[in-house]
Design a protein around this motif. Structure first.
Motif, PDB file in Angstrom:
ATOM      1  N   UNK A   1     -71.648  17.423 -29.207  1.00  0.00           N
ATOM      2  CA  UNK A   1     -70.889  18.223 -28.246  1.00  0.00           C
ATOM      3  C   UNK A   1     -70.137  17.377 -27.242  1.00  0.00           C
ATOM      4  N   UNK A   2     -70.793  16.372 -26.675  1.00  0.00           N
ATOM      5  CA  UNK A   2     -70.177  15.638 -25.569  1.00  0.00           C
ATOM      6  C   UNK A   2     -69.155  14.604 -26.026  1.00  0.00           C
TER       7      UNK A   2
ATOM      8  N   UNK B   1     -66.054  30.128 -19.018  1.00  0.00           N
ATOM      9  CA  UNK B   1     -66.781  31.349 -19.364  1.00  0.00           C
ATOM     10  C   UNK B   1     -67.647  31.825 -18.201  1.00  0.00           C
ATOM     11  N   UNK B   2     -68.309  30.892 -17.532  1.00  0.00           N
ATOM     12  CA  UNK B   2     -69.157  31.257 -16.399  1.00  0.00           C
ATOM     13  C   UNK B   2     -68.354  31.940 -15.296  1.00  0.00           C
TER      14      UNK B   2
ATOM     15  N   UNK C   1     -75.417  20.229 -18.018  1.00  0.00           N
ATOM     16  CA  UNK C   1     -74.156  20.728 -17.457  1.00  0.00           C
ATOM     17  C   UNK C   1     -74.196  22.198 -17.056  1.00  0.00           C
ATOM     18  N   UNK C   2     -75.230  22.922 -17.467  1.00  0.00           N
ATOM     19  CA  UNK C   2     -75.340  24.321 -17.051  1.00  0.00           C
ATOM     20  C   UNK C   2     -75.677  24.410 -15.569  1.00  0.00           C
TER      21      UNK C   2
ATOM     22  N   UNK D   1     -63.967  19.886 -24.570  1.00  0.00           N
ATOM     23  CA  UNK D   1     -64.733  19.522 -23.370  1.00  0.00           C
ATOM     24  C   UNK D   1     -65.598  20.722 -23.007  1.00  0.00           C
ATOM     25  N   UNK D   2     -66.853  20.696 -23.444  1.00  0.00           N
ATOM     26  CA  UNK D   2     -67.712  21.864 -23.230  1.00  0.00           C
ATOM     27  C   UNK D   2     -68.089  22.052 -21.763  1.00  0.00           C
ATOM     28  N   UNK D   3     -68.065  21.004 -20.984  1.00  0.00           N
ATOM     29  CA  UNK D   3     -68.292  21.182 -19.548  1.00  0.00           C
ATOM     30  C   UNK D   3     -67.231  22.118 -18.975  1.00  0.00           C
ATOM     31  N   UNK D   4     -65.979  21.858 -19.353  1.00  0.00           N
ATOM     32  CA  UNK D   4     -64.883  22.696 -18.866  1.00  0.00           C
ATOM     33  C   UNK D   4     -64.909  24.080 -19.519  1.00  0.00           C
TER      34      UNK D   4
END
Length: 313
Positions: A260-261, A274-275, A306-307, A266-269
């Motif tokens: 993922x990272x 979504x949040x 990162x959550x 960019x899953x952080x973004x």
């Protein structure tokens, strides 16, 4: 905004079972395995550090187990400390030209099963079985597969059948996430949003599996533009990533699975997008190739970094 029910410490992050086929080397089905044999497989999941499991139906169809066998499976998962926050279905499209009706009936059984075991989410897709050509190639997504027809009547049939499943799920307090997948009615961000809006139910949203699209060896919309469109509709989310190289001069596009990272998305973004729209659904970690379970475990640990922290921290 109301306080979140989950944080990085307790957010449900499930292991996928795509590394484990339903048909065994000796010709038997996982459906018919003994509890001890199920244990041998699920021990891998526990040893990888997962506390949540999605019994993906490419591995086992919980909805097709007898009540007694289902009880045995649930007793085993509980003894291993594994919760089941969601169930994913794969390649059982409700508009399959031959099996659509039986897949619809199966979808209703999956929803009932989810309610019975306490799973709050179910993922459905409109993608078909792998073709012979896809089965023969190294990465199946590099070969075109079954496509949803460019036909208004079939589109409406899909909307109607998903709405039927959505209403059933709504009665039981379950959310449906429709998986983004190439050459289906959820094959682009714009089409996915249009489809979900036509279904018109608050509990039916999008499984924003952008990895299914960025891995294609063809031009695709930028992941950030796709995410911006689908973020308001995001529900149960399959997460995986790929590297992607594009040579403008030759037109050659090459992709490869990545943690993922380290991949293109960019899953952080993406998760923060979504949040911002109130996303509060489980995640499913998938990875193709190599020791996919171990990569999924690393992906889970990345998500926990990162959550969101606990409220006030």
């Amino acid at each position: 905004m109301a306080p979140r029910k989950w944080n990085r410490g307790n957010w449900p992050i499930a292991a996928a079972m795509i590394q484990y086929p339903n048909t065994l080397a000796d010709g038997r089905s996982v459906q018919d395995q003994s509890v001890e044999e199920w244990f041998a497989t699920l021990a891998d999941i526990v040893d990888a550090g997962f506390t949540e499991l999605d019994p993906t139906d490419s591995w086992i169809r919980l909805a097709d187990l007898s009540s007694g066998r289902l009880d045995q499976f649930l007793a085993l998962t509980r003894s291993l400390g594994l919760a089941i926050p969601a169930i994913s279905t794969a390649r059982r499209s409700v508009i399959d030209p031959e099996h659509g009706g039986s897949h619809l009936a199966y979808g209703h059984r999956v929803i009932d099963t989810a309610a019975a075991i306490g799973a709050g989410s179910v993922s459905f897709g409109l993608f078909g079985p792998l073709t012979d050509a896809q089965k023969k190639t190294l990465w199946f997504w590099t070969v075109d597969g079954v496509k949803n027809p460019d036909d208004a009547a079939t589109w409406q049939k899909a909307v109607s059948r998903i709405r039927e499943l959505g209403r059933h799920a709504e009665e039981l307090g379950i959310e449906l996430a429709l998986e983004m997948y190439e050459d289906t009615y959820l094959g682009t961000a714009e089409s996915s949003v249009r489809f979900v809006e036509e279904v018109g139910l608050a509990n039916v949203g999008i499984n924003a599996d952008l990895g299914n699209l960025i891995r294609l060896h063809r031009p695709v919309e930028h992941w950030m533009e796709m995410m911006a469109k689908v973020a308001p509709y995001a529900k149960y989310w399959h997460v995986k990533n790929y590297t992607r190289m594009e040579d403008e001069a030759s037109g050659v596009i090459v992709t490869h699975p990545a943690p993922l990272e380290y991949g293109l998305i960019n899953y952080r973004a993406a998760i923060r997008m979504a949040l911002a729209h109130g996303f509060e659904s489980p995640f499913l970690c998938e990875h193709y190739g190599g020791d996919g379970l171990s990569v999924s475990a690393a992906n889970r640990d990345y998500l926990r970094r990162i959550l969101p922290r606990e409220q006030g921290h």
